[in-house]
Design an enzyme around this catalytic site. Structure first.
Site, PDB file in Angstrom:
ATOM      1  N   HIS A 146     114.284 -23.632  -3.805  1.00 29.62           N
ATOM      2  CA  HIS A 146     113.573 -22.984  -4.919  1.00 29.62           C
ATOM      3  C   HIS A 146     112.108 -23.394  -4.926  1.00 29.62           C
ATOM      4  O   HIS A 146     111.214 -22.559  -5.100  1.00 29.62           O
ATOM      5  CB  HIS A 146     114.233 -23.384  -6.240  1.00 29.62           C
ATOM      6  CG  HIS A 146     113.428 -23.032  -7.452  1.00 29.62           C
ATOM      7  ND1 HIS A 146     113.274 -21.740  -7.902  1.00 29.62           N
ATOM      8  CD2 HIS A 146     112.704 -23.806  -8.298  1.00 29.62           C
ATOM      9  CE1 HIS A 146     112.505 -21.728  -8.968  1.00 29.62           C
ATOM     10  NE2 HIS A 146     112.131 -22.970  -9.235  1.00 29.62           N
ATOM     11  N   PHE A 147     111.860 -24.666  -4.731  1.00 27.03           N
ATOM     12  CA  PHE A 147     110.499 -25.202  -4.717  1.00 27.03           C
ATOM     13  C   PHE A 147     109.667 -24.524  -3.625  1.00 27.03           C
ATOM     14  O   PHE A 147     108.497 -24.190  -3.833  1.00 27.03           O
ATOM     15  CB  PHE A 147     110.596 -26.714  -4.476  1.00 27.03           C
ATOM     16  CG  PHE A 147     109.330 -27.467  -4.705  1.00 27.03           C
ATOM     17  CD1 PHE A 147     108.902 -27.753  -5.975  1.00 27.03           C
ATOM     18  CD2 PHE A 147     108.572 -27.927  -3.635  1.00 27.03           C
ATOM     19  CE1 PHE A 147     107.744 -28.474  -6.193  1.00 27.03           C
ATOM     20  CE2 PHE A 147     107.418 -28.651  -3.840  1.00 27.03           C
ATOM     21  CZ  PHE A 147     107.007 -28.922  -5.124  1.00 27.03           C
ATOM     22  N   HIS A 148     110.283 -24.311  -2.462  1.00 26.66           N
ATOM     23  CA  HIS A 148     109.546 -23.690  -1.359  1.00 26.66           C
ATOM     24  C   HIS A 148     109.359 -22.191  -1.560  1.00 26.66           C
ATOM     25  O   HIS A 148     108.443 -21.607  -0.973  1.00 26.66           O
ATOM     26  CB  HIS A 148     110.245 -23.970  -0.026  1.00 26.66           C
ATOM     27  CG  HIS A 148     109.970 -25.341   0.506  1.00 26.66           C
ATOM     28  ND1 HIS A 148     110.652 -26.453   0.065  1.00 26.66           N
ATOM     29  CD2 HIS A 148     109.069 -25.787   1.425  1.00 26.66           C
ATOM     30  CE1 HIS A 148     110.186 -27.526   0.695  1.00 26.66           C
ATOM     31  NE2 HIS A 148     109.228 -27.161   1.521  1.00 26.66           N
ATOM     32  N   TYR A 203     103.261 -24.563 -13.447  1.00 26.45           N
ATOM     33  CA  TYR A 203     102.439 -23.478 -13.995  1.00 26.45           C
ATOM     34  C   TYR A 203     100.962 -23.681 -13.678  1.00 26.45           C
ATOM     35  O   TYR A 203     100.206 -22.709 -13.595  1.00 26.45           O
ATOM     36  CB  TYR A 203     102.694 -23.344 -15.503  1.00 26.45           C
ATOM     37  CG  TYR A 203     104.129 -22.994 -15.770  1.00 26.45           C
ATOM     38  CD1 TYR A 203     104.604 -21.711 -15.501  1.00 26.45           C
ATOM     39  CD2 TYR A 203     105.033 -23.943 -16.208  1.00 26.45           C
ATOM     40  CE1 TYR A 203     105.926 -21.387 -15.695  1.00 26.45           C
ATOM     41  CE2 TYR A 203     106.365 -23.629 -16.405  1.00 26.45           C
ATOM     42  CZ  TYR A 203     106.805 -22.350 -16.140  1.00 26.45           C
ATOM     43  OH  TYR A 203     108.125 -22.037 -16.317  1.00 26.45           O
ATOM     44  N   HIS A 259     106.769 -30.534 -14.849  1.00 25.97           N
ATOM     45  CA  HIS A 259     107.050 -29.097 -14.919  1.00 25.97           C
ATOM     46  C   HIS A 259     105.818 -28.265 -15.266  1.00 25.97           C
ATOM     47  O   HIS A 259     105.621 -27.203 -14.662  1.00 25.97           O
ATOM     48  CB  HIS A 259     108.185 -28.763 -15.880  1.00 25.97           C
ATOM     49  CG  HIS A 259     108.660 -27.361 -15.669  1.00 25.97           C
ATOM     50  ND1 HIS A 259     109.482 -27.008 -14.622  1.00 25.97           N
ATOM     51  CD2 HIS A 259     108.384 -26.200 -16.310  1.00 25.97           C
ATOM     52  CE1 HIS A 259     109.709 -25.707 -14.637  1.00 25.97           C
ATOM     53  NE2 HIS A 259     109.057 -25.193 -15.656  1.00 25.97           N
ATOM     54  N   ARG A 283     119.521 -33.230  -1.386  1.00 22.83           N
ATOM     55  CA  ARG A 283     118.102 -33.241  -1.050  1.00 22.83           C
ATOM     56  C   ARG A 283     117.653 -34.687  -0.823  1.00 22.83           C
ATOM     57  O   ARG A 283     118.388 -35.625  -1.111  1.00 22.83           O
ATOM     58  CB  ARG A 283     117.289 -32.593  -2.177  1.00 22.83           C
ATOM     59  CG  ARG A 283     117.405 -33.321  -3.496  1.00 22.83           C
ATOM     60  CD  ARG A 283     116.773 -32.600  -4.669  1.00 22.83           C
ATOM     61  NE  ARG A 283     115.345 -32.410  -4.509  1.00 22.83           N
ATOM     62  CZ  ARG A 283     114.483 -32.288  -5.531  1.00 22.83           C
ATOM     63  NH1 ARG A 283     114.922 -32.331  -6.774  1.00 22.83           N
ATOM     64  NH2 ARG A 283     113.206 -32.115  -5.319  1.00 22.83           N
ATOM     65  N   ARG A 284     116.443 -34.839  -0.303  1.00 23.66           N
ATOM     66  CA  ARG A 284     115.798 -36.153  -0.171  1.00 23.66           C
ATOM     67  C   ARG A 284     116.599 -37.125   0.702  1.00 23.66           C
ATOM     68  O   ARG A 284     116.572 -38.330   0.462  1.00 23.66           O
ATOM     69  CB  ARG A 284     115.596 -36.791  -1.553  1.00 23.66           C
ATOM     70  CG  ARG A 284     114.580 -36.065  -2.420  1.00 23.66           C
ATOM     71  CD  ARG A 284     114.575 -36.659  -3.813  1.00 23.66           C
ATOM     72  NE  ARG A 284     113.448 -36.208  -4.596  1.00 23.66           N
ATOM     73  CZ  ARG A 284     113.390 -36.241  -5.921  1.00 23.66           C
ATOM     74  NH1 ARG A 284     114.411 -36.700  -6.611  1.00 23.66           N
ATOM     75  NH2 ARG A 284     112.323 -35.825  -6.568  1.00 23.66           N
TER      76      ARG A 284
END
Length: 555
Positions: free
Chosen positions: A381-383, A234, A230, A446-447
């Site tokens: 969200h990641f994208h 950042y 995580h 996912r995955r």
């Protein structure tokens, strides 16, 4: 100019020695982006049921290559190159010899690790996805490659720290340049966070993959990964914030809203971005609810510096607009340089971060996380975060950074091509990420490769969204190709002077407290928070009765 911000003279040419170091990192980053993009678009077409891969190429092999090359390699190389470029510019106009050599050593180690790791992924010896969760086992040489990448990044970080420390010694009593202060925060965060993944790889996965030990503690390995995983978010995001805080005001003809607010936001990110990994493990049965609750609370603390950044950015836009004569509540919008790709691409990244940040709050909330956990919502969200907000900002940086360090000019034609590249990338990501969010709420996991789950009725609801994801991926890949073309064009652009844009602070801003550069204090508080959040649960994992797991190779 404010005493809290130092900017090198724009008349001084960029150091050729430093330019080579920076350019090597940037070009390597975009080579990884291209390869990762190829893997990504093929993967999306398979997931949408639009193509079948030829024999010998696996879906999860492509998924691993896509994640590693784009999320780890592209970002890390670009960030280190960008940070070195700004430190060179703001700490006297040239890096010291030893930090530059450490930068090259770091580059060679990271590049070697990348090449080795990619070879083993392509050989189908490391199809473990970018999180490389045990008990899936890759070749030990894949883990060794990851070790080289981490050690190389440590060398680069050490070089930055040494250059910064020398500047502080020779400028006693002065506040350090904001860019360099922020760069040190970013690399401090990285150095501390990568201790977790280094411990996982060196102490658990390499001995286990060589067969020196029979089993691995899966719960501990996942915890060590997310101790790193995580903060990695950042590490991606903060360099984009550096651009937003320090670069964008100069590009739009304004000044930074507040040096003190910018430094405080970065300090808060350092404090609260590391002891939060358990919010990725909310469904993990081996961690007690108390420790999950504690880390969720710390996760929500990170919202504070994010909101501070949003306030600072829009305050800067408005003060700049009004200084140019804008009237009315939103009159400042009209005077922003929308045809300047150096502004437009990062601004689109800022805009996309609004829904991305809202999605992050959902992911970190225990009850709502149960709905979206391990669905395509998380991938969407990641994208939106790294692949849109961060990537667009990095693209905007590239359009001025390469000309600034190579003595080229950003022509009007390249501005137009950059605007088109930004629009195409944004449109593709909206289509792809929007479909991922929507189908994730319908339960699509996912995955996973293309499957109809024996023609289960739910999958027929998912398939239109999977096709939309593939279409969005193809649009994004067009933007990848255009970005590569634009970089080649930047390297061949007409000779000329391009400013490295470092903004000044507006005269009305409050002075920056010297407390903000008490590094021992902030590092100490960070260590205390990490110890509080992790000591007891990790000790329970090590001393518990976990039976461990033998390795599995499922491909």
């Amino acid at each position: 100019m404010s005493t809290t911000q130092t900017a090198a003279s724009p008349a001084k040419a960029y150091s050729p020695k430093d330019a080579k170091l920076v350019l090597a990192h940037i070009l390597f980053a975009f080579a990884a982006l291209l390869l990762g993009g190829i893997a990504g678009v093929l993967q999306g077409l398979v997931r949408g049921g639009m193509i079948k891969l030829p024999a010998g190429i696996g879906y999860y092999q492509l998924l691993t290559a896509h994640g590693v090359l784009m999320a780890l390699i592209f970002t890390t190389f670009f960030i280190i190159g960008f940070l070195y470029s700004g430190m060179s510019k703001t700490l006297g106009g040239e890096l010291l010899a030893l930090p530059r050599r450490l930068g090259w050593l770091g580059f060679v180690l990271m590049a070697s690790g990348t090449v080795i790791g990619t070879i083993f992924i392509l050989l189908n010896k490391a199809t473990v996805l970018y999180t490389f969760y045990a008990p899936l086992k890759a070749s030990p040489y894949f883990y060794i490659a990851l070790t080289l990448i981490v050690i190389g990044s440590w060398m680069s970080g050490l070089g930055m720290f040494m250059n910064y420390r020398y500047w502080k010694k020779t400028h006693k009593g002065q506040m350090s340049p904001l860019f360099s202060f922020m760069a040190v925060i970013v690399m401090l965060l990285w150095q501390v966070a990568t201790i977790g993944v280094a411990a996982e790889v060196l102490l658990q996965l390499i001995p286990w993959s060589f067969g020196w030990v029979e089993t691995v503690n899966v719960l501990l390995s996942r915890t060590l990964f997310w101790y790193f995983g995580h903060p990695l978010v950042y590490f991606w995001l903060l360099p984009a914030y550096i651009c937003w805080y320090v670069i964008i005001p100069k590009i739009i003809g304004g000044k930074m809203f507040s040096d003190a607010l910018a430094r405080l936001s970065f300090i808060l990110f350092l404090l609260f971005s590391i002891p939060v990994g358990f919010h990725h493990q909310l469904t993990e049965p081996g961690i007690s609810s108390f420790w999950k609750y504690l880390q969720v609370v710390l996760t929500f603390m990170v919202i504070v510096p994010s909101l501070m950044t949003a306030f600072s950015m829009f305050a800067m836009f408005e003060t700049t607009g009004r200084a140019k004569g804008a009237k009315g509540l939103f009159g400042w919008v009209k005077v922003l340089p929308w045809k300047d790709v150096r502004f437009f691409a990062p601004f689109m990244g800022m805009l996309m971060f609004i829904p991305a940040g809202a999605g992050g709050i959902i992911n970190a909330s225990n009850q709502m996380n149960q709905v979206v956990h391990n669905t395509l919502w998380v991938t969407g969200h990641f994208h939106l975060t790294v692949a849109t907000s961060v990537a667009l900002t990095f693209f905007g940086i590239t359009y001025w950074l390469i000309p600034a360090i190579t003595g080229r000019q950003l022509t009007q034609r390249l501005h137009k091509l950059g605007i088109w590249q930004t629009v195409i990338w944004s449109a593709g990501m909206l289509v792809m990420s929007g479909a991922m969010h929507a189908v994730g709420l319908l339960g699509s996991p996912r995955r996973t490769s293309y499957t109809t789950y024996d023609d289960h009725p739910a999958t027929f609801l998912w398939m239109p969204y999977h096709v939309s994801m593939a279409v969005g991926g193809m649009i994004v890949f067009v933007a990848v190709l255009l970005m590569v073309y634009n970089i080649i064009a930047l390297l061949r652009a007409p000779k000329g002077e391009t400013e490295y844009p470092i903004a000044e602070v507006r005269d009305a801003s409050e002075p920056t407290p010297k407390l903000f550069e008490r590094w021992g204090l902030w590092i100490g508080v960070t260590v205390v928070l990490i110890l509080v959040a992790y000591t007891i649960p990790v000790s329970q994992m090590i001393g518990g009765d976990s039976p461990g797991s033998i390795p599995f190779v499922t491909w």
